[in-house]
Design a protein around this motif. Structure first.
Motif, PDB file in Angstrom:
ATOM      1  N   GLY A  36       0.806  -1.216   0.000  1.00 54.12           N
ATOM      2  CA  GLY A  36       0.000   0.000   0.000  1.00 54.12           C
ATOM      3  C   GLY A  36       0.839   1.265   0.000  1.00 54.12           C
ATOM      4  N   ALA A  37       2.080   1.148   0.495  1.00 53.80           N
ATOM      5  CA  ALA A  37       2.991   2.291   0.518  1.00 53.80           C
ATOM      6  C   ALA A  37       3.827   2.395  -0.754  1.00 53.80           C
ATOM      7  CB  ALA A  37       3.903   2.200   1.743  1.00 53.80           C
ATOM      8  N   GLY A  38       3.572   1.509  -1.714  1.00 57.39           N
ATOM      9  CA  GLY A  38       4.231   1.615  -3.009  1.00 57.39           C
ATOM     10  C   GLY A  38       5.455   0.758  -3.209  1.00 57.39           C
ATOM     11  N   ALA A  39       5.799  -0.084  -2.247  1.00 57.54           N
ATOM     12  CA  ALA A  39       6.980  -0.932  -2.386  1.00 57.54           C
ATOM     13  C   ALA A  39       6.726  -2.077  -3.355  1.00 57.54           C
ATOM     14  CB  ALA A  39       7.390  -1.499  -1.028  1.00 57.54           C
ATOM     15  N   ILE A  40       7.802  -2.574  -3.933  1.00 56.06           N
ATOM     16  CA  ILE A  40       7.754  -3.828  -4.690  1.00 56.06           C
ATOM     17  C   ILE A  40       7.902  -4.943  -3.662  1.00 56.06           C
ATOM     18  CG2 ILE A  40       8.869  -5.220  -6.469  1.00 56.06           C
ATOM     19  CD1 ILE A  40      10.074  -2.511  -7.492  1.00 56.06           C
TER      20      ILE A  40
END
Length: 312
Positions: A36-40
């Motif tokens: 949700g925080a944009g990490a892979i």
């Protein structure tokens, strides 16, 4: 830090995270928040079916999530090495490794593929080897973090070097406590060695308090008086898996988390609550024992941090 939540996780676009045991419980909630925080996010586990369901669940929440699943059995050193090779073949660097997977208090002594007592092998030795194999990719990242899951149970633990594999005497909870103490000692020793060798890896430990996950219902003793009493008190002294993942997420992402730190809930006996620095018992701070455990682990697994670092 008192009111830290997932809303405080910084934007993680471009960061790659590997999470062991991420198909359910704490690992799944950790993966969900990082995605949700944009990490892979690379979820790992032993069940491909559970892995696919986990990906589906995360994508339902975050349709643009960058996630994948890889099979990884921490009870097999061959599986650990194979995963590390696959990861290195398709990834230049690793920003975040969360060593989350575990088994708890197996009623009867079992062994891993390599002949280790199952709890020590899965909870600790597999993660020791995995971290070592992934060290070159971690070192290529900017300020890489490793988060190792310990437990309140570490407080009752002791490293029995004379019977590390519990062959002469096996007690489920004693073996579990030893494995979780080993994880905390490993985390602290990893930071010391990273500092000394200049690896640039930041090591943290965390524990979830009393989180409601499948780890507990699937453990032993579910018909005992203490278990029944615990079930009655559970609403008062426990928290959800999502809440239990907060100390891990704080250690993994917060600028306020200190390398070499250990984090857990801030409530009574660290059972539940928002993340805060957790209590570390004296046996976890035994530098000599930690160094011995490190050397024994290298011998047992055949995996050396120093050799891998030198060859990278």
């Amino acid at each position: 830090m008192t009111d830290w939540t997932t809303a405080d996780i910084p934007f993680l676009s471009g960061k790659t995270a590997v999470i062991t045991g991420a198909t359910g419980g704490l690992g799944y909630e950790t993966a969900l928040a990082l995605a949700g925080a944009g990490a892979i996010v690379i979820l790992t586990g032993r069940s491909d079916a559970k892995g696919l369901r986990a990906i589906e669940g995360i994508c339902n929440r975050f349709p643009n999530a960058l996630i994948a699943y890889e099979n990884l059995d921490l009870a097999s050193l061959a599986s650990v090495a194979d995963f590390a090779r696959r990861f290195a073949a398709s990834n230049e660097q690793l920003d975040l490794l969360i060593n989350n997977a575990g088994v708890m208090a197996l009623p009867k002594r079992q062994e891993t593929t390599d002949g280790f007592e199952m709890q020590l092998g899965t909870n600790y030795l597999g993660h020791y080897a995995l971290t070592a194999w992934l060290l070159p990719m971690l070192r290529r990242a900017k300020a890489p973090r490793v988060v190792n899951l310990s437990s309140l149970a570490h407080r009752s633990g002791a490293i029995n070097f004379d019977d590390l594999q519990s062959r002469r005497s096996y007690r489920p909870w004693r073996a579990y406590c030893q494995s979780k103490l080993a994880m905390l000692m490993f985390s602290l020793e990893l930071q010391r060695r990273s500092d000394a060798a200049g690896w640039g890896v930041h090591s943290f430990a965390a524990h979830p308090g009393y989180a409601r996950t499948d780890l507990i219902p699937n453990g032993p003793g579910t018909n005992t008086l203490s278990w029944r009493v615990g079930r009655l008190l559970q609403p008062l002294i426990s928290q959800s898996a999502a809440e239990g993942a907060l100390p891990t997420l704080f250690a993994a992402t917060s600028p306020a988390a200190e390398p070499g730190g250990y984090y857990g809930p801030n409530g009574f006996y660290e059972l539940k609550g928002a993340p805060m620095p957790a209590k570390i018992v004296p046996q976890a701070k035994d530098f000599a024992a930690a160094a011995m455990l490190w050397d024994v682990s290298a011998t047992l697994t055949g995996v050396s941090f120093d050799e891998i670092a030198a060859a990278a």
